[in-house]
Design an enzyme around this catalytic site. Structure first.
Site, PDB file in Angstrom:
ATOM      1  CD  GLU A 123      -0.350  -5.091  -1.689  1.00  0.00           C
ATOM      2  OE1 GLU A 123      -0.772  -4.273  -2.521  1.00  0.00           O
ATOM      3  OE2 GLU A 123      -0.166  -4.804  -0.497  1.00  0.00           O
ATOM      4  CD  GLU A 162      -5.846  -4.252  -0.820  1.00  0.00           C
ATOM      5  OE1 GLU A 162      -5.427  -3.132  -1.191  1.00  0.00           O
ATOM      6  OE2 GLU A 162      -5.152  -5.064  -0.169  1.00  0.00           O
TER       7      GLU A 162
END
Length: 1004
Positions: free
Chosen positions: A463, A530
């Site tokens: 991220e 994820e």
């Protein structure tokens, strides 16, 4: 002792100064020894310690702290928490709202310094002395005898320094300052508790005159894997002989003087590098291996290797290595391991211990690895930083595939309140002043961990948006280590450099959207780095993802977020042990309970979610018809003959027949095996087939149940006809009684009393219920708001009318309820002469989705023992039945809640597919039975409203006040695609409409 060259705020804030005097990175050696002297001295233990709030604040008095350990975790154990507390935030930075900062700046008012100091005695035969900090959060500076040694950032990889010029014989003083915030803090915005200190081991080490500085083990294979060439690329300092023993072969070469080029040895001077001593030389040895035993998670075969350094035939140093031979590649748009298409059945794992934070003991790491193997997990993503090397060693030995992730996350510089707010401050982008800081983190990880066969993929971090720097990092990985693929999820947000990642990687994408994406973009394999956000009571619909991996070749699995809750062990205000989460220490800003989002509770107790994971990740898919078992072998390298197939039939949970069979079925193939005996045709008839592992494997003993499948039918059983019971109608109540039982219905109230054998079983009035306590996922998608009416619908439903009639063998009492909005719900209680009460709830209102359609029974506090026939032994939900096995199961209501409740109170404890249940208690000699046709059954110490009204378990009422039973036609699924907007899948969302009915029975 005064320290020269003190660290300044400008240095801490400067992204271009992320190290001073740090030695070059190299492979981690777990087994390097010398017969002449100890090569390593641990400095773990008690250190003198003092603390300051910032660079200009005065230090506290000297105290002691333990190394390894976090300053703030140890501060919690001291009166007044003198050294601060842990601070939890997710994407926002911890200084947000306190100081207005941009990258290149760091907090000035609150940037605590922890100064550690201890003495050590230099071993007499050491000619050199080096220091290794295995983990320092977030930055550290070192002095020896007051002389400045060096500085380092990058919390999660080792920093080594040469202290030879500063030490002297006898006692020396080592000082290390750890800084809570540095320029590196902008690159370490992971979703975790923010803390500081020397949290991994600290060591002194020396180098003999002949020393193995580094080694990179490389492999090449024949196309059919019939042979392999294994090369050891060594870097050696000093003069002497290097000898490598591997697979029963031995090769050697002289270094430090001209050498012969024979025996597969390649010899040459190392490339010029100003950070490397001039006498470091490269020497390579290549070994041929015929019919290699390949490494995989199923068969983690490891070869032993030894690199010996000798001076005139005298051993100076030996290094032991474990080598796993495996090939991981991208071919025809699929990821292959040893030529087979791999499916990642993974979890994301933060390092965590509820008592010591990210200082995790070896015992805890071993428990994690064994626990993962025991639940069919085959892969770990080291979110979002390199893990302790010992954990990777365990992954090699026990067999877990690893995505090794760079210590990089700049989430808060670009994602603002959930949206892409990237701007000129987004890191790293293409900002030149951050490039080397970011690159050093990738290099540190690769060099330390490059010899672990478990690591299949390097990840550029997490991220951190996109841009040129990350693409260049991915090219560095490919150039330096072409044996692994490169991963980066951030190209989802910024596709300027799509080649950054070898696979498409996304987070929390619904299965339907994955299908749509792959239909439009089939260029790369796809993984979910994820998925199935495990916060609170979650992981509903997980099998939708796992099954898709066997439908679509380009979809190759994913990694559940996440493995463990990050709760901190505390003594709660009630004086009992409990867990703290974000905000509980006054830390602000905070994202509160978002840190308790794991499959495993903070103290390493498996939640019921792990039962579903084990089933969803099973190596075999076992599906039963009425006559045969259909077994799909999902292993890559293991034949079905490695398992005993145990067929067992039962009736109402009682065993009838059992047989064990064996069958051959190659990996990737399907076998059809006829039942060795027929499925019974009476009662709840069930056939269960379990696959039992025959031989022990690393971490998994022989006799381990790897998978199971079931088939059952509920055959109607004859019911004895008895005369109707006595009906007693009075002004205030209606009674129905017979031998050994009595029911009383209060006008305006409903069912207020159940007596069996003279014993009152109810604690309060039975009432309709449409509510379950909201889960974290419910709150994330605003379902409490959407369903708010249904909370009060049952709580304040009014029993407007009560009628009774005797008809045949039954007395039927109808309680007609009116909800606050005027809709109606009649409930019929048909009671026979044996005391059996058939209850039918029939909805008469408009069509509406509801969280639950049930009847709630507040039972006496003594009724705590449950025995039931249904899916168990632990909680299952409408969208998480995988792992639940049909059978007879027993539990104590209070113990079950205490063992399995999420840290943040919410709905839990339901059992689905329940055909009968009995709730009994000590001292009463009686209980109450419930029977239904696969209903949802719940028995808790609390009502849904009591659970909802608290944020911590200690805020709940006492657990011995009552037992609350709910018998439900359905309970809405818990969801889990994410916890910030995703609803349960459609098949786990239920509605009532006019005529919807639910029937079940209560009895002695």
């Amino acid at each position: 002792m005064p320290l020269n060259n003190p660290i300044t705020a400008a240095l801490l804030a400067d992204p271009e100064i992320f190290q001073q005097n740090r030695l070059p990175f190299h492979a981690h050696f777990a087994d390097q020894t010398s017969p002449e002297m100890p090569l390593t001295v641990s400095l773990d233990g008690e250190w003198a310690f003092r603390y300051a709030e910032n660079l200009t604040a005065p230090f506290s008095d000297w105290d002691t702290l333990t190394v390894p350990g976090f300053i703030q975790m140890q501060s919690l154990q001291k009166p007044g928490q003198p050294y601060g507390t842990p601070h939890y935030v997710n994407t926002q930075y911890p200084w947000d709202g306190h100081e207005k900062l941009h990258p290149g700046q760091i907090p000035q008012d609150y940037n605590p310094i922890g100064e550690y100091q201890r003495s050590f005695t230099l071993p007499e035969n050491w000619a050199s002395c080096y220091l290794r900090l295995n983990g320092a959060d977030s930055a550290a500076a070192v002095w020896c005898n007051g002389i400045y040694i060096g500085y380092t950032e990058d919390t999660f990889t080792p920093a080594e320094f040469d202290m030879t010029a500063a030490v002297h014989p006898g006692e020396n003083t080592l000082t290390v300052q750890a800084y809570r915030f540095s320029s590196g803090s902008w690159l370490e915005d992971q979703d975790f508790w923010r803390m500081s200190g020397l949290f991994r081991s600290v060591e002194l080490f020396t180098k003999p005159e002949l020393h193995l500085e580094d080694v990179f083990v490389k492999q090449d294979f024949a196309p059919d894997f019939s042979s392999a060439a294994v090369t050891f690329d060594c870097k050696v300092s000093g003069a002497g002989r290097v000898s490598v023993a591997f697979n029963g072969q031995q090769q050697s070469a002289e270094v430090g003087e001209p050498a012969e080029y024979d025996s597969g040895v390649v010899f040459g001077k190392g490339e010029a590098d100003p950070d490397v001593e001039e006498d470091v030389q490269d020497v390579s040895f290549t070994f041929a291996v015929e019919h290699p035993a390949l490494w995989s998670a199923e068969q983690p075969n490891l070869y032993e290797a030894e690199i010996a350094l000798l001076n005139e035939d005298t051993l100076v140093e030996r290094t032991g290595l474990k080598v796993g031979l495996r090939k991981f590649e991208l071919k025809d748009r699929q990821m292959l391991l040893n030529g087979k298409r791999i499916v990642f059945k993974g979890v994301n794992r933060h390092e965590w211990s509820c008592k010591t934070g990210r200082t995790v003991s070896r015992e805890e790491m071993l428990w994690d690895v064994k626990n993962l193997k025991a639940h069919n997990v085959n892969a770990v993503r080291t979110s979002h930083y390199p893990d302790d090397p010992y954990f990777l060693q365990l992954c090699d030995e026990y067999g877990l595939y690893v995505i090794g992730e760079t210590n990089l996350e700049s989430h808060g510089t670009w994602q603002k309140l959930g949206a892409d707010g990237s701007d000129q401050w987004t890191l790293p982008g293409a900002r030149p002043e951050w490039r080397e800081n970011v690159f050093a983190r990738a290099e540190a990880m690769l060099e330390r961990d490059k010899n672990h066969p478990a690591i299949l993929i390097w990840s550029c971090g997490n991220e951190s948006h996109g841009g040129k720097t990350l693409w260049e990092m991915s090219e560095y990985f490919r150039r330096t280590d072409p044996s692994r693929l490169v991963h980066y999820e951030g190209i989802f947000w910024n596709r300027e450099y799509p080649a950054t990642s070898d696979m498409e990687s996304q987070m929390y994408t619904p299965v339907a959207d994955i299908k749509k994406f792959l239909a439009e973009h089939p260029e790369k394999p796809f993984i979910m780095c994820e998925y199935s956000h495990a916060m609170g009571n979650s992981c509903g619909g997980i099998t939708d993802y796992t099954e898709y991996a066997y439908e679509e070749p380009l979809y190759q699995g994913g990694f559940i977020w996440e493995y463990m809750d990050h709760g901190i062990a505390v003594i709660s205000p009630d004086g009992k042990p409990g867990f703290a989460y974000g905000g509980d220490f006054g830390d602000r800003p905070t994202d509160r309970e978002f840190c308790v989002d794991g499959l495993v509770l903070p103290d390493r107790r498996n939640t019921p979610k792990m039962d579903a994971v084990k089933a969803a990740y099973a190596p075999l898919k076992i599906t039963l018809t009425d006559t045969e078992a259909v077994i799909e072998n999902r292993n890559l390298f293991t034949d079905l003959s490695a398992y005993d197939l145990v067929f067992a039939s039962s009736v109402n949970g009682k065993p009838v027949r059992r047989a064990a069979l064996r069958a051959d079925c190659a990996p990737g193939k399907t076998a059809h095996i006829a039942f060795p005996f027929p499925l019974p045709e009476t009662g709840l008839a069930c056939m269960t087939v379990t696959a039992i592992q025959r031989a022990a494997k690393p971490g998994i003993p022989a006799g381990y149940e790897a998978a199971f499948g079931q088939r059952w039918h509920n055959h109607a059983e004859a019911r004895l006809t008895v005369a109707a019971p006595e009906l007693v109608e009075m002004d205030c109540n209606i009674g129905v009684k017979g031998e050994g039982f009595e029911y009383i219905f209060g006008r305006g109230k409903g069912l207020v009393s159940i007596r069996y054998n003279g014993v009152q079983l109810l604690d309060d009035t039975v009432r309709p219920n449409f509510w379950r306590a909201p889960t974290n996922n419910d709150e994330g998608c605003a379902e409490p708001f959407a369903f708010a009416f249904w909370k009060t619908a049952g709580l304040y439903a009014r029993c407007d009318n009560l009628t009774a009639e005797t008809k045949g063998e039954f007395v039927t009492v109808r309680a007609s309820y009116t909800l606050p909005d005027g809709q109606t719900l009649p409930i019929d209680f048909a009671i026979d002469g044996a005391g059996r009460c058939d209850i039918t709830m029939t909805w008469q209102g408009e069509r509406a989705e509801v969280p639950e359609f049930s009847l709630l029974f507040p039972l006496r506090r003594e009724l705590t023992e449950v025995s039931y026939l249904g899916l168990g032994p632990r909680e299952t939900t409408a969208d998480r039945t995988a792992g639940g096995k049909m059978g007879v199961w027993n539990y104590n209501v209070r113990q079950d809640f205490a063992q399995n409740s999420p840290v943040y109170p919410q709905e839990c404890g339901s059992r689905t597919g329940v055909y009968r249940a009995a709730v009994t208690g000590s001292g009463l000699n009686i209980g109450i039975g419930f029977a239904g046709d696969g209903m949802t059954f719940s028995a808790l110490p609390y009502t849904p409203h009591e659970l909802e009204n608290t944020r911590h378990l200690y805020e709940l009422p006492r657990d011995d006040n009552k037992t609350v039973v709910r018998c439900a036609a359905f309970q809405r699924g818990v969801g889990g695609d994410n916890s910030w907007g995703a609803k349960p899948h459609a098949d786990a969302c239920f509605a009532v409409e006019k005529g919807t009915s639910f029937r079940f029975t209560i009895q002695k």
